[in-house]
Design a protein around this motif. Structure first.
Motif, PDB file in Angstrom:
ATOM      1  N   GLY A 331     134.798   8.385  85.250  1.00  0.00           N
ATOM      2  CA  GLY A 331     134.819   8.163  83.818  1.00  0.00           C
ATOM      3  C   GLY A 331     136.210   8.321  83.239  1.00  0.00           C
ATOM      4  N   GLY A 332     136.307   8.047  81.955  1.00  0.00           N
ATOM      5  CA  GLY A 332     137.591   8.132  81.264  1.00  0.00           C
ATOM      6  C   GLY A 332     137.710   6.976  80.301  1.00  0.00           C
ATOM      7  N   TYR A 333     137.679   7.264  78.993  1.00  0.00           N
ATOM      8  CA  TYR A 333     137.504   6.208  78.004  1.00  0.00           C
ATOM      9  C   TYR A 333     138.614   6.183  76.949  1.00  0.00           C
ATOM     10  CZ  TYR A 333     133.267   6.612  80.580  1.00  0.00           C
ATOM     11  OH  TYR A 333     132.390   6.693  81.629  1.00  0.00           O
ATOM     12  N   ARG A 334     139.707   6.839  77.246  1.00  0.00           N
ATOM     13  CA  ARG A 334     140.944   6.671  76.487  1.00  0.00           C
ATOM     14  C   ARG A 334     141.976   6.214  77.505  1.00  0.00           C
ATOM     15  NH1 ARG A 334     144.825  11.069  73.644  1.00  0.00           N
ATOM     16  NH2 ARG A 334     145.696   9.751  72.009  1.00  0.00           N
ATOM     17  N   GLN A 335     142.259   4.927  77.507  1.00  0.00           N
ATOM     18  CA  GLN A 335     143.000   4.325  78.609  1.00  0.00           C
ATOM     19  C   GLN A 335     144.332   5.009  78.891  1.00  0.00           C
ATOM     20  OE1 GLN A 335     142.722  -0.125  79.111  1.00  0.00           O
ATOM     21  NE2 GLN A 335     142.128  -0.039  76.962  1.00  0.00           N
ATOM     22  N   SER A 336     145.073   5.341  77.863  1.00  0.00           N
ATOM     23  CA  SER A 336     146.389   5.942  78.068  1.00  0.00           C
ATOM     24  C   SER A 336     146.285   7.301  78.740  1.00  0.00           C
ATOM     25  CB  SER A 336     147.127   6.066  76.736  1.00  0.00           C
ATOM     26  OG  SER A 336     146.394   6.862  75.819  1.00  0.00           O
ATOM     27  N   SER A 337     145.267   8.081  78.390  1.00  0.00           N
ATOM     28  CA  SER A 337     145.085   9.398  79.014  1.00  0.00           C
ATOM     29  C   SER A 337     144.649   9.262  80.462  1.00  0.00           C
ATOM     30  CB  SER A 337     144.055  10.216  78.227  1.00  0.00           C
ATOM     31  OG  SER A 337     144.503  10.495  76.919  1.00  0.00           O
ATOM     32  N   VAL A 338     143.760   8.314  80.724  1.00  0.00           N
ATOM     33  CA  VAL A 338     143.274   8.090  82.090  1.00  0.00           C
ATOM     34  C   VAL A 338     144.429   7.716  83.012  1.00  0.00           C
ATOM     35  CG1 VAL A 338     141.798   6.668  83.545  1.00  0.00           C
ATOM     36  CG2 VAL A 338     140.980   7.425  81.312  1.00  0.00           C
ATOM     37  N   ALA A 339     145.258   6.778  82.566  1.00  0.00           N
ATOM     38  CA  ALA A 339     146.374   6.322  83.397  1.00  0.00           C
ATOM     39  C   ALA A 339     147.360   7.455  83.657  1.00  0.00           C
ATOM     40  CB  ALA A 339     147.083   5.145  82.716  1.00  0.00           C
ATOM     41  N   ARG A 340     147.679   8.221  82.638  1.00  0.00           N
ATOM     42  CA  ARG A 340     148.572   9.361  82.825  1.00  0.00           C
ATOM     43  C   ARG A 340     147.994  10.353  83.829  1.00  0.00           C
ATOM     44  NH1 ARG A 340     149.170   8.787  76.835  1.00  0.00           N
ATOM     45  NH2 ARG A 340     151.400   8.777  76.269  1.00  0.00           N
ATOM     46  N   CYS A 341     146.711  10.662  83.655  1.00  0.00           N
ATOM     47  CA  CYS A 341     146.063  11.667  84.498  1.00  0.00           C
ATOM     48  C   CYS A 341     146.072  11.258  85.968  1.00  0.00           C
ATOM     49  CB  CYS A 341     144.632  11.889  84.014  1.00  0.00           C
ATOM     50  SG  CYS A 341     143.700  13.126  84.954  1.00  0.00           S
ATOM     51  N   TRP A 342     145.646  10.032  86.259  1.00  0.00           N
ATOM     52  CA  TRP A 342     145.546   9.614  87.658  1.00  0.00           C
ATOM     53  C   TRP A 342     146.913   9.373  88.280  1.00  0.00           C
ATOM     54  CZ3 TRP A 342     140.852   5.848  86.739  1.00  0.00           C
ATOM     55  CH2 TRP A 342     139.698   6.625  86.540  1.00  0.00           C
ATOM     56  N   ALA A 343     147.888   8.967  87.472  1.00  0.00           N
ATOM     57  CA  ALA A 343     149.250   8.861  87.996  1.00  0.00           C
ATOM     58  C   ALA A 343     149.785  10.256  88.340  1.00  0.00           C
ATOM     59  CB  ALA A 343     150.157   8.168  86.983  1.00  0.00           C
ATOM     60  N   TYR A 344     149.530  11.214  87.456  1.00  0.00           N
ATOM     61  CA  TYR A 344     149.966  12.589  87.707  1.00  0.00           C
ATOM     62  C   TYR A 344     149.304  13.146  88.962  1.00  0.00           C
ATOM     63  CZ  TYR A 344     150.352  17.652  87.095  1.00  0.00           C
ATOM     64  OH  TYR A 344     150.581  18.999  87.299  1.00  0.00           O
ATOM     65  N   GLU A 345     148.015  12.872  89.129  1.00  0.00           N
ATOM     66  CA  GLU A 345     147.300  13.393  90.296  1.00  0.00           C
ATOM     67  C   GLU A 345     147.699  12.662  91.571  1.00  0.00           C
ATOM     68  OE1 GLU A 345     143.523  15.122  87.749  1.00  0.00           O
ATOM     69  OE2 GLU A 345     143.280  13.244  88.847  1.00  0.00           O
ATOM     70  N   THR A 346     148.141  11.430  91.465  1.00  0.00           N
ATOM     71  CA  THR A 346     148.733  10.763  92.627  1.00  0.00           C
ATOM     72  C   THR A 346     149.992  11.495  93.046  1.00  0.00           C
ATOM     73  OG1 THR A 346     147.875   8.621  91.856  1.00  0.00           O
ATOM     74  CG2 THR A 346     149.608   8.577  93.529  1.00  0.00           C
ATOM     75  N   GLY A 347     150.780  11.933  92.063  1.00  0.00           N
ATOM     76  CA  GLY A 347     151.956  12.748  92.368  1.00  0.00           C
ATOM     77  C   GLY A 347     151.578  14.069  93.018  1.00  0.00           C
ATOM     78  N   VAL A 348     150.519  14.694  92.522  1.00  0.00           N
ATOM     79  CA  VAL A 348     150.051  15.954  93.120  1.00  0.00           C
ATOM     80  C   VAL A 348     149.663  15.745  94.573  1.00  0.00           C
ATOM     81  CG1 VAL A 348     148.170  17.645  93.071  1.00  0.00           C
ATOM     82  CG2 VAL A 348     149.297  16.995  90.940  1.00  0.00           C
ATOM     83  N   LEU A 349     148.935  14.680  94.864  1.00  0.00           N
ATOM     84  CA  LEU A 349     148.446  14.435  96.226  1.00  0.00           C
ATOM     85  C   LEU A 349     149.564  14.031  97.177  1.00  0.00           C
ATOM     86  CD1 LEU A 349     145.152  12.568  95.270  1.00  0.00           C
ATOM     87  CD2 LEU A 349     145.343  14.867  96.243  1.00  0.00           C
ATOM     88  N   THR A 350     150.620  13.442  96.650  1.00  0.00           N
ATOM     89  CA  THR A 350     151.758  13.089  97.505  1.00  0.00           C
ATOM     90  C   THR A 350     152.814  14.192  97.534  1.00  0.00           C
ATOM     91  OG1 THR A 350     152.819  11.938  95.647  1.00  0.00           O
ATOM     92  CG2 THR A 350     151.475  10.605  97.153  1.00  0.00           C
TER      93      THR A 350
END
Length: 485
Positions: A331-350
């Motif tokens: 889920g995630g229904y504020r597009q700008s927040s969703v993109a920031r969050c998953w980009a940040y978590e991609t950084g966490v995982l890498t």
């Protein structure tokens, strides 16, 4: 734009400060670097962000395009292997879903939807789950990404696999539900179970992961843990503490029902207090983490106060256990927040620190007016979760874990063939077939992109030049080529 930072000038610094690299992601700082950093694979179906649920519908697949642009803008594609996975086939989807339901999804279109009145009601298609153009293709794409991630993980070709287009956890065996049509999570877990005795599923979406829990409610090989808002008038209305599984799966479903407005400190402390004993007790061989971003503050449908940093801290904590991990969206229904969050978590995982200032990308206007990776999202809703309530949940979960009696044993048996012989039917070159038969050298000349500076190679130990380092470098048994965007 974000607040100006007082960087050193040419006049007061003994070196020339390069302002051109301010947007480039940097490795996470640590007292001691790991000897071998985990390899990460990133799955992004090329056109998955081009679908549209409808003008007024809160679900916007376009958020995936925003996410991918941030990932590329931060240069994270240099830290992992990038893949454009093939679509899931009908046979693969039918490994969990009913054949008549999959056939309906294949046949239905906006033009003929009204003629299929009976099926329309039977399969729960309606306002929440509308029929839109190329619906079946959309389902195939995001499900294909999760299946590819699960196969790569099972083959030992990667340590962490990411598919932000997946994580649609509400879909049932024979019907759509909650914006979800095909349950890619269940399909991915079924694939993992072919190689791994026990799989742990963790859900931090604000909505209860009812579809996944229901699918494995009678199984002791999958432990489902869901952190979510629970209220009688909040979708899907399930996920109470009393839902613990049944028959063989009794006590293998854990639910953490929360109230409105939970903040960063409360959520993180409860998450760690629940997950640490759960993982050490169940001892999973692989973890599937659903990272629904509607649990962030200011979400259109959510009522929590979580910041992007707190959401990412949950991902970071699970990563520290060093188990094979699949990270999915949801889920995630504020597009700008969703993109920031998953980009940040991609950084966490890498293992990468991302600058707060967002990089230049094709959709920068979506992130105004602050253009920051961590906009203020917290404190807009009163926290209705008292310390006593959260402590009662924690004690209840700890008590339920006592009934697991340790990790369940699994009978040794031959690994079944791949789903419906699909791998056998793929068109492959001779070198790939030779490599599968363990008599080829096809993978040794291929690359998954730039290697980490502290990467470990088997050849450093054996020194026999056998090419064993290909596996350590993140290549799977088939040595698939990396697809760059």
């Amino acid at each position: 734009m974000s607040a100006l930072v007082d960087y050193p000038t040419f006049s007061d610094s003994p070196f020339f400060f390069d302002r051109r690299n301010l947007h480039i992601a940097q490795p996470e700082s640590a007292l001691m670097q790991q000897h071998s950093a985990p390899s990460v694979s990133y799955y992004f179906p090329k056109h998955v962000g081009n679908y549209h649920y409808g003008e007024r519908h809160p679900m916007r697949p376009h958020r995936l395009e925003l996410t991918n642009n941030l990932v590329l803008g931060y240069g994270l594609h240099e830290k992992m292997a990038m893949y454009n996975p093939r679509r899931a086939t009908e046979d693969e989807l039918c490994e969990f879903h009913d054949e008549d339901y999959i056939d309906f999804l294949k046949r239905v279109t906006p033009a003929n939807a009204q003629k299929l009145t009976k099926d329309y009601t039977l399969y729960n298609i309606g306002d929440d789950c509308p029929v839109f153009h190329d619906l079946f293709s959309f389902c195939q794409q995001y499900a294909g990404g999760t299946l590819a991630a699960a196969r790569k993980l099972s083959q030992g070709g990667t340590d962490i696999a990411i598919n932000w287009s997946g994580g649609l956890h509400h879909a049932k065996k024979g019907e759509a539900s909650g914006f979800c049509y095909v349950n890619d999570i269940v399909l991915g877990i079924l694939e993992l179970l072919r190689y791994h005795p026990r799989v742990l599923y963790i859900d931090i979406d604000i909505h209860h992961g009812d579809g996944v829990q229901e699918a494995f409610y009678l199984s002791n090989r999958v432990l489902t843990v869901s952190f979510h808002k629970y209220a009688a008038d909040f979708f899907p209305g399930t996920g109470n503490l009393s839902e613990i599984g049944a028959n063989l799966g009794k006590h293998f479903a854990l639910n953490v029902p929360l109230h409105d407005g939970i903040d960063d400190e409360s959520y993180i402390s409860l998450f760690k207090a629940v997950m640490e004993p759960t993982i050490t007790t169940f001892r999973p061989d692989a973890i599937v983490l659903q990272c629904g971003a509607d649990s962030l503050g200011c979400d259109r449908l959510g009522t929590f106060n979580l910041s992007i940093a707190a959401h990412g801290e949950c991902v970071r904590f699970i990563k520290t256990f060093g188990l094979p991990l699949i990270a999915l969206g949801g889920g995630g229904y504020r597009q700008s927040s969703v993109a920031r969050c998953w980009a940040y978590e991609t950084g966490v995982l890498t293992g990468t620190d991302l600058p707060v200032a967002l990089p230049q990308n094709n959709y920068l206007e979506f992130f105004g007016p602050d253009y920051s990776l961590h906009p203020p999202l917290s404190g807009h809703i009163q926290n209705m979760n008292s310390r006593q309530y959260l402590e009662r949940i924690r004690m209840s979960i700890r008590e339920k874990l006592r009934y697991l009696n340790g990790a369940p044993s699994v009978q040794m048996q031959e690994i079944p063939p791949d789903l419906q012989g699909l791998l056998e039917s793929e068109e492959r070159k001779k070198e790939e077939r030779d490599e599968e038969a363990h008599n080829g050298m096809a993978g040794e000349d291929r690359s998954d992109g730039p290697q980490k500076r502290n990467e470990f190679y088997d050849t450093e130990v054996g020194g026999d030049g056998s090419g064993a380092g290909a596996t350590a470098a993140g290549l799977g048994p088939r040595g698939k080529k990396t697809i760059r965007f």
